[in-house]
Design an enzyme around this catalytic site. Structure first.
Site, PDB file in Angstrom:
ATOM      1  N   ILE A  49      -6.378   9.249   0.130  1.00 45.69           N
ATOM      2  CA  ILE A  49      -7.161   9.122  -0.765  1.00 45.69           C
ATOM      3  C   ILE A  49      -6.843   7.625  -1.730  1.00 45.69           C
ATOM      4  O   ILE A  49      -8.040   8.151  -2.518  1.00 45.69           O
ATOM      5  CB  ILE A  49      -6.822  10.425  -1.043  1.00 45.69           C
ATOM      6  CG1 ILE A  49      -7.900  10.668  -1.971  1.00 45.69           C
ATOM      7  CG2 ILE A  49      -5.398  10.503  -1.927  1.00 45.69           C
ATOM      8  CD1 ILE A  49      -8.380  12.288  -2.764  1.00 45.69           C
ATOM      9  N   THR A  50      -6.279   7.228  -1.775  1.00 43.91           N
ATOM     10  CA  THR A  50      -5.856   6.113  -2.650  1.00 43.91           C
ATOM     11  C   THR A  50      -6.613   5.652  -3.035  1.00 43.91           C
ATOM     12  O   THR A  50      -6.701   4.996  -3.801  1.00 43.91           O
ATOM     13  CB  THR A  50      -4.260   5.518  -2.969  1.00 43.91           C
ATOM     14  OG1 THR A  50      -3.812   5.317  -1.851  1.00 43.91           O
ATOM     15  CG2 THR A  50      -2.576   6.565  -2.484  1.00 43.91           C
ATOM     16  N   PRO A  51      -7.026   4.523  -1.601  1.00 45.05           N
ATOM     17  CA  PRO A  51      -8.148   3.592  -2.204  1.00 45.05           C
ATOM     18  C   PRO A  51      -9.253   3.981  -2.633  1.00 45.05           C
ATOM     19  O   PRO A  51      -9.847   3.698  -3.345  1.00 45.05           O
ATOM     20  CB  PRO A  51      -8.431   2.620  -1.084  1.00 45.05           C
ATOM     21  CG  PRO A  51      -7.525   3.857   0.067  1.00 45.05           C
ATOM     22  CD  PRO A  51      -7.108   4.590  -0.589  1.00 45.05           C
ATOM     23  N   PHE A 101      -3.164   1.815   6.685  1.00 44.87           N
ATOM     24  CA  PHE A 101      -1.990   1.791   6.468  1.00 44.87           C
ATOM     25  C   PHE A 101      -1.587   0.883   7.480  1.00 44.87           C
ATOM     26  O   PHE A 101      -0.956   1.172   8.340  1.00 44.87           O
ATOM     27  CB  PHE A 101      -1.452   2.458   5.424  1.00 44.87           C
ATOM     28  CG  PHE A 101      -1.980   3.125   4.541  1.00 44.87           C
ATOM     29  CD1 PHE A 101      -2.639   2.081   3.534  1.00 44.87           C
ATOM     30  CD2 PHE A 101      -2.292   4.388   4.572  1.00 44.87           C
ATOM     31  CE1 PHE A 101      -3.601   2.877   2.475  1.00 44.87           C
ATOM     32  CE2 PHE A 101      -3.201   5.246   3.423  1.00 44.87           C
ATOM     33  CZ  PHE A 101      -3.532   4.030   2.296  1.00 44.87           C
ATOM     34  N   GLY A 102      -0.447  -0.272   7.064  1.00 47.10           N
ATOM     35  CA  GLY A 102       0.042  -0.957   7.442  1.00 47.10           C
ATOM     36  C   GLY A 102      -0.978  -1.960   9.231  1.00 47.10           C
ATOM     37  O   GLY A 102      -1.959  -2.406   8.880  1.00 47.10           O
ATOM     38  N   TYR A 128       4.476 -21.676   8.884  1.00 49.50           N
ATOM     39  CA  TYR A 128       3.120 -21.275   9.641  1.00 49.50           C
ATOM     40  C   TYR A 128       3.730 -22.254  11.240  1.00 49.50           C
ATOM     41  O   TYR A 128       4.420 -21.764  12.000  1.00 49.50           O
ATOM     42  CB  TYR A 128       2.176 -22.075  10.235  1.00 49.50           C
ATOM     43  CG  TYR A 128       1.100 -20.997   9.655  1.00 49.50           C
ATOM     44  CD1 TYR A 128       0.593 -20.071  10.138  1.00 49.50           C
ATOM     45  CD2 TYR A 128       1.107 -20.602   8.073  1.00 49.50           C
ATOM     46  CE1 TYR A 128       0.125 -19.061   9.574  1.00 49.50           C
ATOM     47  CE2 TYR A 128       0.882 -19.392   7.248  1.00 49.50           C
ATOM     48  CZ  TYR A 128      -0.278 -18.791   7.618  1.00 49.50           C
ATOM     49  OH  TYR A 128      -1.120 -17.374   7.686  1.00 49.50           O
ATOM     50  N   GLU A 133      -5.613 -19.150   2.809  1.00 48.70           N
ATOM     51  CA  GLU A 133      -4.711 -17.980   1.615  1.00 48.70           C
ATOM     52  C   GLU A 133      -4.719 -19.321   0.726  1.00 48.70           C
ATOM     53  O   GLU A 133      -4.336 -18.955  -0.538  1.00 48.70           O
ATOM     54  CB  GLU A 133      -3.940 -18.369   2.269  1.00 48.70           C
ATOM     55  CG  GLU A 133      -3.354 -16.855   3.576  1.00 48.70           C
ATOM     56  CD  GLU A 133      -2.490 -17.138   4.756  1.00 48.70           C
ATOM     57  OE1 GLU A 133      -1.737 -17.608   4.380  1.00 48.70           O
ATOM     58  OE2 GLU A 133      -2.727 -16.681   5.704  1.00 48.70           O
ATOM     59  N   ARG A 169       6.562  -3.249   0.278  1.00 48.09           N
ATOM     60  CA  ARG A 169       5.201  -2.222   1.186  1.00 48.09           C
ATOM     61  C   ARG A 169       3.763  -2.336   0.069  1.00 48.09           C
ATOM     62  O   ARG A 169       4.192  -3.039  -0.601  1.00 48.09           O
ATOM     63  CB  ARG A 169       5.643  -0.998   0.712  1.00 48.09           C
ATOM     64  CG  ARG A 169       7.323  -0.561   1.603  1.00 48.09           C
ATOM     65  CD  ARG A 169       7.170  -0.438   2.911  1.00 48.09           C
ATOM     66  NE  ARG A 169       7.998   0.021   3.911  1.00 48.09           N
ATOM     67  CZ  ARG A 169       8.691  -1.110   4.221  1.00 48.09           C
ATOM     68  NH1 ARG A 169       8.911  -1.810   4.429  1.00 48.09           N
ATOM     69  NH2 ARG A 169       9.559  -0.115   5.059  1.00 48.09           N
ATOM     70  N   GLN A 170       3.017  -2.079   0.821  1.00 44.20           N
ATOM     71  CA  GLN A 170       1.688  -2.325   0.297  1.00 44.20           C
ATOM     72  C   GLN A 170       0.940  -1.052  -0.253  1.00 44.20           C
ATOM     73  O   GLN A 170       0.915  -0.253   0.746  1.00 44.20           O
ATOM     74  CB  GLN A 170       0.886  -2.991   1.214  1.00 44.20           C
ATOM     75  CG  GLN A 170       1.574  -4.703   1.484  1.00 44.20           C
ATOM     76  CD  GLN A 170       0.727  -5.814   2.288  1.00 44.20           C
ATOM     77  OE1 GLN A 170       0.469  -4.923   3.785  1.00 44.20           O
ATOM     78  NE2 GLN A 170       0.251  -6.843   2.315  1.00 44.20           N
TER      79      GLN A 170
END
Length: 391
Positions: free
Chosen positions: A277-279, A381-382, A95, A137, A206-207
């Site tokens: 569709i994934t989540p 996403f992103g 930070y 966090e 990637r998430q």
């Protein structure tokens, strides 16, 4: 707490940020990576190349300035971003570095208009905002470590199985390499996968949404293979073409706030576009197991039937869920205003996930139809697009 004088100065910069915000954040990232290239191991290179991250940060800075006198108004956004940070492994020591280069970028773009008074006010404001992120966090990291089977940052997982779900989507079943159980998570959450791709200088993260209801021994993610020439596609192509069963991947703990919520007696509408569709699959499977009599409408959009994932599994859920209505839409028969009007119960909780343009259309249409913010839940996403004007 910020002084009223500092708040007034920050408020006075709102018009400037509206006009020059993206220019400031573009310079910020250029200068930051020039001085600290190691941070490219954290940031998504594709989002940088497309300008998505610059725009997302500009929107966040602008929102902070607008609400500087009541920062609690942006707390939901802080929590959402904090989930992303924890999933990426952002640490407190990052930070001050970010603050230094953000102030430098403000000065470089605004020149003499960035007076010492403005820079001092933004330094103070950034300190308060950074402390808020660090605190949120830290709690998230601590909670992740306290869970049974939990950890902070990244941990090695083994690819136990690869299963094609459509022409473009493949599921990866991931087991902890140390043989431990995985922690419980909320249906709809995601994990990060960190890889070192041969020929690439920096690691890439990637998430991916967890696409199956929680189980104690493994995670499942379902990854769409993007175009080989698309900057967004490097990791997905690597996973599809090079990662084999038995290989190891670094994985973060589950994160994210796109989860089932609201009144358990309310009807639910799921609206998914493409790999969005994934989540929702994780949510739907959880309902099939724990609340099979829930009234559920599921609208799935895909380019073609060959691109539509999980159709057989969803049909199998219908056998257990007597009040599940499932419809698919392809090119030439898309989800439009009429489809939404005819199929979305005005009192239901609505969960939307998919490409940005698809989501903006659906969410804007529902807002205009009278749905409230509390009813509509969504996940981008992103970096998130700005839906503030959609209401």
């Amino acid at each position: 707490m910020l002084s009223q004088e500092t708040i007034n100065v920050i408020k006075s910069t709102v018009p400037v940020l509206e006009e020059h915000g993206t220019q400031i954040t573009t310079v910020f990232y250029e200068e930051l990576f020039k001085a600290h290239p190691e941070l490219l191991n954290i940031f998504n290179h594709a989002n940088q190349a497309r300008g998505k991250q610059q725009t997302a940060l500009a929107n966040a800075v602008y929102a902070a300035a607008v609400h500087i006198d009541k920062l609690e108004a942006i707390l939901p956004t802080v929590v959402q971003i904090a989930h992303k940070h924890v999933s990426l492994g952002v640490k407190p020591e990052h930070y001050p570095v970010v603050g230094e280069y953000l102030l430098k970028a403000i000065k470089m773009v605004l020149g003499d208009a960035a007076t010492p008074e403005i820079l001092k006010a933004w330094e103070e404001a950034y300190g308060v905002i950074a402390d808020a992120f660090i605190g949120v966090e830290a709690n998230m990291y601590e909670e992740n470590e306290k869970k049974e089977g939990g950890w902070a940052f990244f941990k090695d997982f083994t690819v136990a199985n690869k299963v094609p779900e459509s022409d473009v989507i493949t599921s990866f079943y991931l087991k902890p390499a140390d043989g431990e159980h995985v922690p419980d998570f909320q249906p709809g959450q995601y994990i990060s996968v960190r890889v070192s791709i041969p020929g690439e200088k920096y690691m890439m993260i990637r998430q991916y949404s967890l696409s199956k209801t929680p189980s104690p021994d493994m995670f499942r993610i379902s990854v769409k293979k993007e175009n080989d020439n698309d900057p967004d596609g490097k990791v997905s192509v690597y996973l599809h073409e090079q990662v084999k069963e038995g290989d190891k991947l670094e994985v973060s703990a589950p994160a994210g706030d796109f989860t089932l919520e609201g009144d358990p007696d309310n009807a639910i509408t799921f609206i998914a576009g493409g790999v969005g569709i994934t989540p929702i699959m994780s949510m739907l499977e959880t309902l099939a197991e724990k609340d099979p009599n829930r009234e559920v409408v599921f609208l799935q959009a895909a380019r073609t039937p060959a691109y539509a994932a999980f159709t057989e599994q969803i049909h199998s859920f219908q056998e257990r869920m007597p009040k599940l209505t499932y419809q698919t839409y392809y090119e030439g028969n898309r989800i439009d205003e009429t489809v939404l009007k005819e199929n979305v119960n005005s009192t239901s909780d609505v969960y939307v996930c998919g490409p940005a343009g698809f989501m903006e259309f659906v969410i804007t249409t529902l807002y205009h139809a009278g749905f409230s913010k509390e009813q509509i839940h969504f996940e981008f996403f992103g970096p998130a697009a700005d839906l503030s004007k959609a209401e």
